[in-house]
Design a protein around this motif. Structure first.
Motif, PDB file in Angstrom:
ATOM      1  N   SER A 125       4.583   3.006   3.008  1.00 15.83           N
ATOM      2  CA  SER A 125       3.220   2.618   2.618  1.00 15.83           C
ATOM      3  C   SER A 125       2.907   3.240   1.264  1.00 15.83           C
ATOM      4  O   SER A 125       3.521   4.234   0.859  1.00 15.83           O
ATOM      5  N   ARG A 126       1.938   2.673   0.589  1.00 17.20           N
ATOM      6  CA  ARG A 126       1.492   3.231  -0.687  1.00 17.20           C
ATOM      7  C   ARG A 126       0.872   4.611  -0.472  1.00 17.20           C
ATOM      8  O   ARG A 126       1.021   5.509  -1.296  1.00 17.20           O
ATOM      9  N   ASP A 127       0.202   4.772   0.655  1.00 15.46           N
ATOM     10  CA  ASP A 127      -0.389   6.066   0.982  1.00 15.46           C
ATOM     11  C   ASP A 127       0.694   7.125   1.159  1.00 15.46           C
ATOM     12  O   ASP A 127       0.547   8.262   0.710  1.00 15.46           O
ATOM     13  N   PHE A 128       1.796   6.759   1.793  1.00 14.19           N
ATOM     14  CA  PHE A 128       2.901   7.701   1.994  1.00 14.19           C
ATOM     15  C   PHE A 128       3.479   8.128   0.645  1.00 14.19           C
ATOM     16  O   PHE A 128       3.838   9.295   0.455  1.00 14.19           O
ATOM     17  N   ARG A 150       1.288  10.651  -0.827  1.00 12.23           N
ATOM     18  CA  ARG A 150       1.473  11.942  -0.148  1.00 12.23           C
ATOM     19  C   ARG A 150       2.701  12.670  -0.696  1.00 12.23           C
ATOM     20  O   ARG A 150       2.700  13.894  -0.824  1.00 12.23           O
ATOM     21  N   ASP A 165      -1.670   6.795   7.974  1.00 16.37           N
ATOM     22  CA  ASP A 165      -2.246   6.459   6.673  1.00 16.37           C
ATOM     23  C   ASP A 165      -3.694   6.932   6.562  1.00 16.37           C
ATOM     24  O   ASP A 165      -4.439   6.973   7.547  1.00 16.37           O
ATOM     25  N   SER A 166      -4.079   7.258   5.348  1.00 16.41           N
ATOM     26  CA  SER A 166      -5.387   7.864   5.092  1.00 16.41           C
ATOM     27  C   SER A 166      -6.548   6.992   5.543  1.00 16.41           C
ATOM     28  O   SER A 166      -7.559   7.499   6.042  1.00 16.41           O
ATOM     29  N   ASP A 167      -6.438   5.665   5.364  1.00 19.95           N
ATOM     30  CA  ASP A 167      -7.567   4.805   5.721  1.00 19.95           C
ATOM     31  C   ASP A 167      -7.874   4.876   7.213  1.00 19.95           C
ATOM     32  O   ASP A 167      -9.042   4.843   7.625  1.00 19.95           O
ATOM     33  N   HIS A 183       3.114  10.678  10.639  1.00 24.92           N
ATOM     34  CA  HIS A 183       2.338  10.276   9.467  1.00 24.92           C
ATOM     35  C   HIS A 183       1.366   9.182   9.875  1.00 24.92           C
ATOM     36  O   HIS A 183       1.741   8.219  10.547  1.00 24.92           O
TER      37      HIS A 183
END
Length: 320
Positions: free
Chosen positions: A227-230, A233, A118-120, A116
């Motif tokens: 993470s907030r991104d996870f 997802r 993160d998107s950023d 994984h």
């Protein structure tokens, strides 16, 4: 002599360290590595029958609710699912087999496992948010999207055993072999097995077997610890928050559309099955719920859910 290294792919409550420590105390100090797995679909589809003396179920619906529905998975081409990779020994693997009644342990192709990211970070590198299969079989020296993703911050992998899985996965995707025809991998490990528990029956949540918010909170707690991104997802790749969505998935319409602009009622969904999600934070159905955590973090979790499943959230009820 080499020994098998076993891993479990956790896609539900095992994502949460606190819940994982209760389920498998021997794993309380283990590192769980966040991953993305291709061709596995997560849905609200693993029904559990009620326990007679479970206080939460008695308070929520003493007569109509017969159980609840946690997430399950199934192999489905083109699907994607996030979760955690956990290295376990054979003794713990056998204990999981005994605990996971109603599930079959199935092996995941390591080529379908990705770290994984993160998107950023991916956006900054102009890369796809989701891993794709490498189509470059001839020019192995070229930096394909799959290889470029593999090379992002290799030092970020916290689990040393999981690093071997990513190494094997990267090599297998590139189809690089030694002269003898065996996959080139670290000498420390001859064989790696990654397992996932798949439920025997694939049944949707409904009024008699609703989605439990206290269980959602535990999964989100684990996701947010990564993470907030996870966490986003997880919400994005989990299907079946509405009964009509589950029907669409099983009719071959592989979408997860929950836009607020579509308020039409599906004729296939009865009035009763329109309400399949219960906010049980005040009287948890889930046996490993954390009442205080839900009380303190429920608003943040609901805001994230609102971003991805606004229609389903509107239909969440306080009691069945």
């Amino acid at each position: 002599m080499f020994t098998m290294k076993n891993f479990i792919f956790g896609y539900g409550s095992l994502i949460c360290p606190q819940s994982r420590a209760i389920t498998a105390p021997s794993l309380s100090n283990s590192t769980a590595e966040p991953v993305i797995v291709n061709h596995i679909e997560r849905t609200w589809s693993a029904r559990i029958n009620r326990r007679r003396r479970h206080s939460g179920l008695q308070k929520m619906a003493p007569s109509s609710v017969r159980g609840w529905t946690p997430v399950g998975v199934r192999f489905r081409r083109g699907a994607v699912c996030n979760g955690v990779l956990i290295c376990i020994d054979e003794e713990e693997l056998f204990r999981f087999d005994e605990r996971e009644v109603g599930y079959n342990r199935q092996r995941i192709d390591v080529a379908d496992i990705h770290r994984h990211v993160d998107s950023d970070i991916l956006i900054n590198e102009s890369m796809s948010l989701w891993p794709t299969e490498s189509t470059d079989q001839e020019n192995c020296d070229d930096m394909t999207p799959s290889r470029a993703r593999d090379n992002l911050d290799p030092g970020g992998v916290k689990c040393s055993e999981c690093r071997l899985v990513f190494e094997r996965a990267s090599v297998k995707r590139r189809k690089i072999t030694t002269v003898s025809g065996t996959i080139a991998l670290s000498e420390e490990c001859e064989e790696i097995a990654v397992w996932v528990y798949v439920q025997n029956e694939n049944l949707p949540a409904d009024r008699a077997y609703p989605i439990s918010q206290s269980y959602v909170d535990i999964i989100m707690r684990g996701c947010l610890s990564i993470s907030r991104d996870f966490a986003r997802r997880f919400l994005e790749t989990t299907h079946g928050w509405r009964h009509d969505e589950w029907l669409d998935q099983n009719d071959g319409n592989n979408t997860n559309n929950d836009g607020e602009d579509d308020e039409s009622n599906d004729d296939r969904v009865s009035t009763l099955n329109r309400y399949i999600w219960v906010n049980d934070r005040h009287a948890p159905i889930y046996c490993r719920a954390d009442f205080e955590y839900s009380l303190m973090n429920g608003k943040e979790i609901d805001e994230l859910i609102q971003e991805h499943h606004p229609r389903a959230l509107k239909l969440r009820v306080l009691a069945m």
